[in-house]
Design a protein around this motif. Structure first.
Motif, PDB file in Angstrom:
ATOM      1  N   ASP A  53      20.468  15.211   6.923  1.00  0.00           N
ATOM      2  CA  ASP A  53      20.591  16.507   6.255  1.00  0.00           C
ATOM      3  C   ASP A  53      22.058  16.833   6.048  1.00  0.00           C
ATOM      4  OD1 ASP A  53      20.462  19.101   5.379  1.00  0.00           O
ATOM      5  OD2 ASP A  53      19.240  19.833   7.032  1.00  0.00           O
ATOM      6  N   ASP A  54      22.469  17.027   4.780  1.00  0.00           N
ATOM      7  CA  ASP A  54      23.875  17.342   4.524  1.00  0.00           C
ATOM      8  C   ASP A  54      24.147  18.848   4.476  1.00  0.00           C
ATOM      9  OD1 ASP A  54      23.049  18.133   2.005  1.00  0.00           O
ATOM     10  OD2 ASP A  54      24.048  16.506   0.945  1.00  0.00           O
ATOM     11  N   GLN A  55      23.186  19.646   4.870  1.00  0.00           N
ATOM     12  CA  GLN A  55      23.326  21.098   5.014  1.00  0.00           C
ATOM     13  C   GLN A  55      23.553  21.828   3.689  1.00  0.00           C
ATOM     14  OE1 GLN A  55      22.845  22.441   8.196  1.00  0.00           O
ATOM     15  NE2 GLN A  55      22.354  20.326   8.687  1.00  0.00           N
ATOM     16  N   THR A  56      23.066  21.277   2.589  1.00  0.00           N
ATOM     17  CA  THR A  56      23.163  21.966   1.315  1.00  0.00           C
ATOM     18  C   THR A  56      21.768  22.311   0.815  1.00  0.00           C
ATOM     19  OG1 THR A  56      23.088  19.943   0.003  1.00  0.00           O
ATOM     20  CG2 THR A  56      25.273  20.691   0.719  1.00  0.00           C
ATOM     21  N   LEU A  57      21.683  23.311  -0.099  1.00  0.00           N
ATOM     22  CA  LEU A  57      20.377  23.702  -0.636  1.00  0.00           C
ATOM     23  C   LEU A  57      19.729  22.577  -1.438  1.00  0.00           C
ATOM     24  CD1 LEU A  57      21.080  27.370  -1.753  1.00  0.00           C
ATOM     25  CD2 LEU A  57      19.681  26.604   0.169  1.00  0.00           C
ATOM     26  N   GLY A  58      20.531  21.806  -2.119  1.00  0.00           N
ATOM     27  CA  GLY A  58      20.000  20.724  -2.938  1.00  0.00           C
ATOM     28  C   GLY A  58      20.005  19.389  -2.218  1.00  0.00           C
ATOM     29  N   ASP A  59      19.890  19.414  -0.902  1.00  0.00           N
ATOM     30  CA  ASP A  59      19.982  18.178  -0.115  1.00  0.00           C
ATOM     31  C   ASP A  59      18.952  17.157  -0.568  1.00  0.00           C
ATOM     32  OD1 ASP A  59      20.538  16.283   1.808  1.00  0.00           O
ATOM     33  OD2 ASP A  59      19.389  17.276   3.371  1.00  0.00           O
ATOM     34  N   ALA A  60      19.447  16.021  -1.005  1.00  0.00           N
ATOM     35  CA  ALA A  60      18.572  14.925  -1.423  1.00  0.00           C
ATOM     36  C   ALA A  60      18.614  13.785  -0.422  1.00  0.00           C
ATOM     37  CB  ALA A  60      18.994  14.443  -2.809  1.00  0.00           C
ATOM     38  N   HIS A  61      19.136  14.063   0.764  1.00  0.00           N
ATOM     39  CA  HIS A  61      19.247  13.062   1.827  1.00  0.00           C
ATOM     40  C   HIS A  61      19.997  11.820   1.352  1.00  0.00           C
ATOM     41  CE1 HIS A  61      16.820  15.408   4.544  1.00  0.00           C
ATOM     42  NE2 HIS A  61      15.923  15.560   3.593  1.00  0.00           N
ATOM     43  N   GLN A  62      21.089  12.040   0.626  1.00  0.00           N
ATOM     44  CA  GLN A  62      21.914  10.947   0.131  1.00  0.00           C
ATOM     45  C   GLN A  62      23.075  10.640   1.074  1.00  0.00           C
ATOM     46  OE1 GLN A  62      21.015   9.080  -2.663  1.00  0.00           O
ATOM     47  NE2 GLN A  62      19.201  10.307  -2.270  1.00  0.00           N
ATOM     48  N   THR A  63      23.166  11.405   2.158  1.00  0.00           N
ATOM     49  CA  THR A  63      24.201  11.175   3.154  1.00  0.00           C
ATOM     50  C   THR A  63      23.534  10.978   4.510  1.00  0.00           C
ATOM     51  OG1 THR A  63      24.461  13.518   3.707  1.00  0.00           O
ATOM     52  CG2 THR A  63      25.817  12.664   1.910  1.00  0.00           C
ATOM     53  N   ALA A  64      24.303  10.481   5.457  1.00  0.00           N
ATOM     54  CA  ALA A  64      23.788  10.337   6.820  1.00  0.00           C
ATOM     55  C   ALA A  64      24.981  10.278   7.777  1.00  0.00           C
ATOM     56  CB  ALA A  64      22.946   9.076   6.970  1.00  0.00           C
ATOM     57  N   VAL A  65      24.721  10.682   8.997  1.00  0.00           N
ATOM     58  CA  VAL A  65      25.676  10.499  10.078  1.00  0.00           C
ATOM     59  C   VAL A  65      24.930   9.729  11.155  1.00  0.00           C
ATOM     60  CG1 VAL A  65      27.167  11.584  11.779  1.00  0.00           C
ATOM     61  CG2 VAL A  65      26.883  12.646   9.528  1.00  0.00           C
TER      62      VAL A  65
END
Length: 155
Positions: A53-65
């Protein structure tokens, strides 16, 4: 979405490359030639958190930690009865593993050692050293580093 399995394989390969020693996921690494456990030194790799979850409203799960624990192991030499793991050996292995977060010496962007993940790029790395432990009963000395990788889907 970034595949956790691909990240884990890439981190395992990177640790193997920078230390020159075997790496086992959650368990002692096995020598494929003999089918038996590798003697120390080696690294145990533990996958920990994986947040998408990149903590944005439009989160498309394109990031990860992704967070991993590397437990670096020094132990007795199987060819020398009565030998024990040494601080020098585990510190050498730890110094090698820590180079995962090293930047290029010439100031070029990126990291000294590439982390190759199909479909993803790593734009930031962190290392937190947890410290050393030892077990006098089996002559093993270990040192723990937690690595955090910030990832983005490759375009």
């Amino acid at each position: 979405m970034i595949s956790r399995q691909l990240v884990t394989k890439a981190v395992e390969q990177l640790l193997n490359d920078v230390t020159g020693k075997p790496v086992g996921q959650l368990t002692v690494p096995i020598n494929p030639a003999t089918g038996k456990a590798h003697p120390p030194p080696y690294t145990l790799l533990y996958p920990l958190d994986h947040t998408t979850d990149d903590q944005t409203l439009g989160d498309a799960h394109q990031t990860a930690v992704s967070v991993y624990q590397a437990t670096l192991i020094s132990g007795p030499d199987p060819n020398r009865p009565g030998s024990r793991g040494t601080v020098e050996q585990v510190e050498w292995l730890t110094d090698k593993a820590r180079t995962i977060v090293a930047r290029a010496a010439n100031g070029a962007p990126g990291y000294l050692h590439p982390l190759t993940i199909p479909g993803a790029t790593c734009y930031r790395r962190e290392a937190t050293e947890i410290g050393a432990t030892s077990d006098p009963n089996d002559a093993i000395i270990s040192y723990v580093i937690r690595f955090r990788f910030y990832l983005d889907s490759a375009a």
